[in-house]
Write an enzyme that holds these catalytic residues in place. Structure first.
Site, PDB file in Angstrom:
ATOM      1  N   ASP A 148      -4.821   6.140 -15.625  1.00 17.99           N
ATOM      2  CA  ASP A 148      -3.846   7.239 -15.690  1.00 17.99           C
ATOM      3  C   ASP A 148      -3.605   7.874 -14.321  1.00 17.99           C
ATOM      4  O   ASP A 148      -2.519   8.388 -14.042  1.00 17.99           O
ATOM      5  CB  ASP A 148      -4.356   8.334 -16.633  1.00 17.99           C
ATOM      6  CG  ASP A 148      -3.914   8.123 -18.067  1.00 17.99           C
ATOM      7  OD1 ASP A 148      -3.552   6.990 -18.413  1.00 17.99           O
ATOM      8  OD2 ASP A 148      -3.940   9.096 -18.834  1.00 17.99           O
ATOM      9  N   GLY A 210       4.208  16.247 -24.491  1.00 16.90           N
ATOM     10  CA  GLY A 210       3.679  15.958 -25.814  1.00 16.90           C
ATOM     11  C   GLY A 210       2.738  17.093 -26.167  1.00 16.90           C
ATOM     12  O   GLY A 210       3.006  18.247 -25.849  1.00 16.90           O
ATOM     13  N   ASN A 211       1.613  16.776 -26.817  1.00 10.38           N
ATOM     14  CA  ASN A 211       0.595  17.815 -26.976  1.00 10.38           C
ATOM     15  C   ASN A 211      -0.007  18.121 -25.609  1.00 10.38           C
ATOM     16  O   ASN A 211      -0.252  19.261 -25.252  1.00 10.38           O
ATOM     17  CB  ASN A 211      -0.487  17.377 -27.964  1.00 10.38           C
ATOM     18  CG  ASN A 211      -1.387  18.530 -28.355  1.00 10.38           C
ATOM     19  OD1 ASN A 211      -0.922  19.623 -28.661  1.00 10.38           O
ATOM     20  ND2 ASN A 211      -2.697  18.305 -28.329  1.00 10.38           N
ATOM     21  N   GLU A 387       4.187   3.320 -22.417  1.00 10.83           N
ATOM     22  CA  GLU A 387       2.994   3.077 -21.611  1.00 10.83           C
ATOM     23  C   GLU A 387       2.380   1.716 -21.906  1.00 10.83           C
ATOM     24  O   GLU A 387       1.855   1.051 -21.005  1.00 10.83           O
ATOM     25  CB  GLU A 387       1.979   4.191 -21.861  1.00 10.83           C
ATOM     26  CG  GLU A 387       2.451   5.554 -21.386  1.00 10.83           C
ATOM     27  CD  GLU A 387       1.553   6.684 -21.832  1.00 10.83           C
ATOM     28  OE1 GLU A 387       0.679   7.071 -21.044  1.00 10.83           O
ATOM     29  OE2 GLU A 387       1.735   7.176 -22.959  1.00 10.83           O
TER      30      GLU A 387
END
Length: 421
Positions: A148, A210-211, A387
């Protein structure tokens, strides 16, 4: 060529099987409630009813074993044997400074990932457990780590260093790392394609909402700043995370309410953000619904989130110069028309001219949409992220020996003839 993508969280294992030759997803799913009990798998195959099986998974090895047995099952599976899988790509949240691109996993790589797990104590340990389990269960298959943090390793020192004692960085690695890198990479490449310009000629702000929420300033095709920092807690308002706050607040509240460091960390990560303001909700659909019914705190949560989004657009525009596009992605970014509108309305003075009708119509996770007017100097796009496709392309290129890094590698989704499946 079948590529498996694995994303191991603290209590879940997400997976996807991608047929690289046909460019289609052949199966995907998730094992939920790993370790915590009452675990189960939900397995999805295009054109079939979803398959669900309850089975105890006390650890990640049991969960991945369940995934393997499910995808090779005679009735619900899509493979005859695990030998049909050419490679496995693993999401790793934190690669520290060592990993600037995706790499094939060997013992040295795994040990290096373990060396930086203190930087992501909530995320890297389950990632590592998943890698160890998958390598043990599929020892003959190559495994690849996709980080990431890798996309953000192009940030300059003045962007990634904090104004704290320098030896914190030298001795403990305290700096900005950033996250959601594969998502920012994918949508920025797609935006450049939509703009009709090479990525290295584009200045783009990407907003993954997103969250978890992070934004990225991309100048000349590379990340030069991002909102998340040493951990995913910094930056924008999120579902349960506070984002940016006065650094003195934790110590102040620890004294006021006699909280430990672990307790205050839990509050900021799990009980703040949208949940902290509303007191009840993290799902923006619930927040929007109750705000429309007059709930002040729900309206306040929306106002705070949109205000912070707008601030970051302005800040990053100042940082990267002439702006070509803003991109919204991830669940809320793709589906939250009301939040997008609040974030970009009134920005005509910096070249963003919202088309409200287009924005209201961009409520799908299957289509890329322009939500500004045709003559808007700065374009705003809604681009569904992918992704797993980045994972797959990195894995295939590493197997074929054609991968260098994300800056030089030519992704299929950055080409004019790309068709989203």
């Amino acid at each position: 060529m079948i590529i498996m993508a694995l994303n191991c969280g603290s209590s879940s294992v997400k997976y996807q099987l991608f047929d690289w030759d046909k460019k289609v997803v052949v199966a995907k799913g998730m094992v939920e409630r790993v370790i915590v009990g009452d675990s189960y798998i939900v397995h999805e195959v295009p054109g079939r009813d979803n398959y669900k099986l309850e089975q105890d998974c006390p650890d990640h090895r049991a969960a991945i074993d369940l995934v393997i047995r499910t995808v090779t099952d005679r009735e619900c599976g899509v493979l005859q044997s695990v030998a049909e899988i050419s490679a496995v790509g693993h999401r790793v949240v934190h690669g520290g400074e060592k990993f600037t691109c995706s790499v094939r996993i060997d013992d040295d790589v795994l040990n290096a990932v373990k060396d930086v797990q203190h930087l992501a104590p909530l995320h890297n340990p389950p990632n590592i457990e998943g890698i160890e389990a998958a390598r043990a269960l599929m020892p003959a298959i190559p495994h690849v780590a996709i980080f990431d943090t890798a996309f953000h390793q192009t940030m300059p020192e003045h962007a990634f260093l904090y104004p704290v004692p320098y030896d914190w960085y030298e001795n403990h690695g305290v700096r900005r790392y950033g996250f959601h890198g594969t998502s920012h990479l994918y949508v920025s490449k797609r935006a450049a394609m939509l703009l009709g310009k090479p990525a290295e000629q584009c200045n783009i702000i990407t907003m993954h909402i997103g969250n978890g929420v992070s934004h990225c300033a991309i100048k000349g095709g590379v990340s030069v700043d991002t909102t998340m920092g040493l951990t995913p807690l910094e930056g924008a308002v999120m579902g349960t995370r506070s984002g940016d706050i006065d650094p003195a607040i934790p110590a102040f509240m620890m004294q006021k309410e006699n909280l430990s460091a672990k307790e205050i960390d839990s509050v900021l990560n799990k009980k703040s953000g949208i949940l902290g303001i509303t007191g009840r909700y993290t799902d923006r659909r619930d927040v929007i619904e109750h705000a429309a019914k007059g709930d002040h705190r729900c309206q306040l949560a929306l106002d705070i989130e949109a205000y912070r989004l707008k601030k970051y657009i302005g800040a990053y525009m100042a940082a990267i110069g002439k702006l070509d596009a803003v991109v919204f992605t991830a669940g809320v970014g793709e589906m939250g028309a009301a939040i997008r509108e609040k974030a970009i309305e009134g920005l005509e003075h910096i070249g963003i001219h919202l088309d409200r009708e287009r924005n209201a119509g961009a409520m799908t996770r299957k289509r890329e949409s322009l939500i500004t007017t045709d003559d808007s100097p700065v374009k705003v796009y809604v681009i569904p992220t992918d992704e797993e496709l980045v994972f797959t392309e990195d894995v295939v290129a590493i197997l074929n020996g054609t991968y260098t890094d994300h800056m030089q590698f030519e992704y299929s989704f950055a080409k004019p003839d790309f068709v989203r499946t």
